[in-house]
Design a protein around this motif. Structure first.
Motif, short mmCIF file in Angstrom:
data_model
loop_
_atom_site.label_atom_id
_atom_site.label_comp_id
_atom_site.label_asym_id
_atom_site.label_seq_id
_atom_site.Cartn_x
_atom_site.Cartn_y
_atom_site.Cartn_z
N ALA A 125 1.20 36.09 -0.84
CA ALA A 125 2.30 36.09 -0.17
C ALA A 125 2.96 36.77 1.54
O ALA A 125 3.65 36.59 2.30
N VAL A 126 1.65 37.89 1.74
CA VAL A 126 1.69 38.73 2.80
C VAL A 126 1.22 37.52 3.84
O VAL A 126 1.26 37.29 5.26
N LEU A 127 0.40 36.40 3.71
CA LEU A 127 -0.38 36.04 4.11
C LEU A 127 0.61 34.86 5.00
O LEU A 127 0.67 34.40 6.05
N VAL A 128 1.69 34.06 3.90
CA VAL A 128 1.95 32.99 3.95
C VAL A 128 3.21 34.02 5.21
O VAL A 128 4.03 32.98 6.29
N GLY A 129 3.74 34.89 4.47
CA GLY A 129 4.67 35.30 5.51
C GLY A 129 4.16 36.05 7.17
O GLY A 129 5.04 35.28 7.79
N LEU A 130 2.86 35.74 7.37
CA LEU A 130 2.35 36.88 8.65
C LEU A 130 2.46 34.98 9.32
O LEU A 130 3.18 34.63 10.09
N LEU A 131 2.08 33.74 8.29
CA LEU A 131 1.88 32.47 9.59
C LEU A 131 3.31 32.21 9.77
O LEU A 131 3.43 31.41 10.69
N LEU A 132 4.15 32.66 8.38
CA LEU A 132 5.34 32.09 9.24
C LEU A 132 6.19 32.37 10.77
O LEU A 132 6.39 32.09 11.09
N ILE A 133 6.05 34.06 10.37
CA ILE A 133 6.38 34.85 11.75
C ILE A 133 5.59 35.27 12.73
O ILE A 133 6.35 34.08 13.76
N LEU A 134 4.32 33.96 12.55
CA LEU A 134 3.49 34.33 13.84
C LEU A 134 3.94 32.16 14.68
O LEU A 134 3.97 32.79 15.58
N SER A 135 4.21 31.78 13.24
CA SER A 135 4.46 30.19 14.13
C SER A 135 5.72 30.55 14.67
O SER A 135 5.94 29.51 15.23
N GLY A 136 6.91 30.80 13.99
CA GLY A 136 8.02 31.22 14.49
C GLY A 136 7.68 31.56 15.51
O GLY A 136 8.89 30.94 16.90
N PHE A 137 7.35 32.83 16.11
CA PHE A 137 7.43 33.12 17.76
C PHE A 137 6.81 32.33 18.46
O PHE A 137 6.85 32.46 19.28
N GLN A 138 5.43 31.69 17.64
CA GLN A 138 4.98 30.61 18.63
C GLN A 138 5.99 29.75 19.46
O GLN A 138 5.42 28.83 20.62
N TYR A 139 6.54 29.02 17.96
CA TYR A 139 7.47 27.74 18.59
C TYR A 139 7.97 28.34 19.65
O TYR A 139 9.24 27.24 20.75
N LEU A 140 9.46 29.43 19.32
CA LEU A 140 9.86 30.46 20.76
C LEU A 140 9.36 29.83 21.40
O LEU A 140 10.23 30.15 22.89
N ASN A 141 8.00 30.83 21.77
CA ASN A 141 7.29 31.37 23.28
C ASN A 141 7.70 29.62 23.90
O ASN A 141 7.39 29.90 25.03
N ARG A 142 7.49 28.83 22.80
CA ARG A 142 7.37 27.68 23.50
C ARG A 142 8.52 27.17 24.18
O ARG A 142 8.11 25.98 25.26
N LEU A 211 1.90 23.92 15.38
CA LEU A 211 2.03 25.57 14.95
C LEU A 211 0.78 25.99 14.78
O LEU A 211 0.21 25.13 13.12
N VAL A 212 0.69 27.70 14.46
CA VAL A 212 -1.05 27.92 14.08
C VAL A 212 -0.58 27.49 12.71
O VAL A 212 -1.47 27.62 11.96
N GLY A 213 0.71 27.56 11.71
CA GLY A 213 0.79 27.76 10.19
C GLY A 213 0.56 26.67 9.73
O GLY A 213 -0.52 26.17 8.81
N VAL A 214 0.66 25.18 10.18
CA VAL A 214 1.06 24.19 10.24
C VAL A 214 -0.19 23.67 10.64
O VAL A 214 -0.91 23.00 9.37
N ARG A 215 -1.31 23.82 11.37
CA ARG A 215 -2.95 23.59 11.48
C ARG A 215 -3.26 24.60 10.38
O ARG A 215 -4.39 23.36 9.44
N LEU A 216 -2.94 25.65 10.15
CA LEU A 216 -4.09 25.75 8.76
C LEU A 216 -3.72 25.36 7.80
O LEU A 216 -4.82 25.51 7.03
N VAL A 217 -2.69 25.30 7.06
CA VAL A 217 -2.54 24.39 6.17
C VAL A 217 -3.01 23.14 5.93
O VAL A 217 -3.38 22.51 4.89
N LEU A 218 -2.47 22.25 7.05
CA LEU A 218 -3.08 21.05 7.03
C LEU A 218 -5.03 20.66 7.73
O LEU A 218 -5.69 20.00 7.91
#
Length: 301
Positions: A125-142, A211-218
């Motif tokens: 759950a911690v890993l999923v949360g971190l991935l969601l946060i990183l992906s969110g920041f990545q998307y907003l930054n882009r 996004l890093v989260g989507v890439r990791l899932v796929l």
């Protein structure tokens, strides 16, 4: 004469006092000044079933819903705490160790706080949360970078000229003299601006698939697809020795020249065709091409 009293060794005396005060809290941190087993009325050798039965029996007697006495309520809190400690094998083992080794104050205290105040969240759950946060920041930054780049481009004369030309095209070549580029209606600018494809290198429109989260899932799917692609490539061109298709020859050319995919896509077809026909994936052809490019660059200087 009486012999003088032996001098007190202060460091040793201080240690004795400190240990006499501190040793007991190494056990007391679990059930305060009480013994967890005594609170439940069981022996230290009691099994999990006996501990559970003792707790339920005492909870029926001292639970605030059953017994309104304030003292009984305080006792119930202690009983519940003792049960929480003894019902878990890990914390019970730590408590038993603290009873058997009260001198190991710091170790016992560290084990207690690690068990009760350390994170108990599932690492997944911690890993999923971190991935969601990183992906969110990545998307907003882009998105921020893309919008900033678009705003800068819209201020350039080239963009304004393209916008004006598109307006003339839509109006059939008729433009009002009173209506200049400066006072063009904002809604018209927005509508026309949407029709202009702005491709800015280094600030492309963000995509969910990047996004890093989507890439990791796929990642399993991506690896499987890559292995399949390499297998087909090896069979087609290494085993069967078929000539390269246009897409594969373009890929080899692009990778040989280290051209990004976006830059290759934006090239005109004539330039791409010329580069592909040179067969630059072959080392002699690539070296000859690079030599010609260096000579051309020196000549222009």
């Amino acid at each position: 004469m009486k012999a003088p009293p032996a001098p007190i060794r202060w460091p040793a005396f201080i240690l004795i006092v400190v240990f006499s005060v501190v040793i007991s809290p190494s056990v007391a941190i679990y059930c305060d000044e009480d013994d967890c087993y005594d609170l439940l009325g069981v022996s230290q050798s009691a099994n999990a079933s006996e501990i559970k039965k003792a707790y339920y029996k005492l909870s029926l007697k001292h639970h605030p819903d059953k017994n309104p006495d304030p003292e009984s309520k305080k006792l119930f809190v202690k009983i519940a705490n003792a049960y929480e400690i003894l019902k878990d094998e890990a914390t019970r083992e730590q408590y038993d160790y603290a009873i058997a080794h009260p001198e190991e104050v710091f170790y016992n205290t560290a084990q207690y706080y690690r068990a009760y105040y350390g994170h108990k969240t599932d690492p997944r759950a911690v890993l999923v949360g971190l991935l969601l946060i990183l992906s969110g920041f990545q998307y907003l930054n882009r998105w921020t970078r893309y919008n900033q780049a678009i705003d800068m481009v819209k201020k350039t004369p080239a963009y304004k000229n393209r916008l004006k030309a598109l307006e003339l095209e839509r109006s059939g070549g008729i433009s009002s003299k009173k209506k200049t580029q400066k006072n063009m209606d904002k809604k018209v600018q927005e509508d026309l601006g949407k029709e202009l494809e702005l491709q800015i290198k280094g600030a492309e429109m963000p995509s969910v698939w990047e996004l890093v989260g989507v890439r990791l899932v796929l990642l399993p799917y991506t690896l499987g697809k890559l292995l399949l692609w390499y297998g087909c490539w090896f069979w087609r061109y290494k085993v069967k020795h078929h000539p390269y298709s246009w897409e594969d020859a373009s890929y080899l050319t692009r990778t040989s020249l280290h051209i990004p995919q976006d830059a290759w896509r934006s090239m005109d077809e004539g330039t791409k065709e010329d580069l592909v026909l040179r067969r630059l994936w072959e080392k002699p052809n690539l070296e000859s091409y690079l030599t010609d490019m260096r000579k051309e660059s020196k000549r222009r200087r």
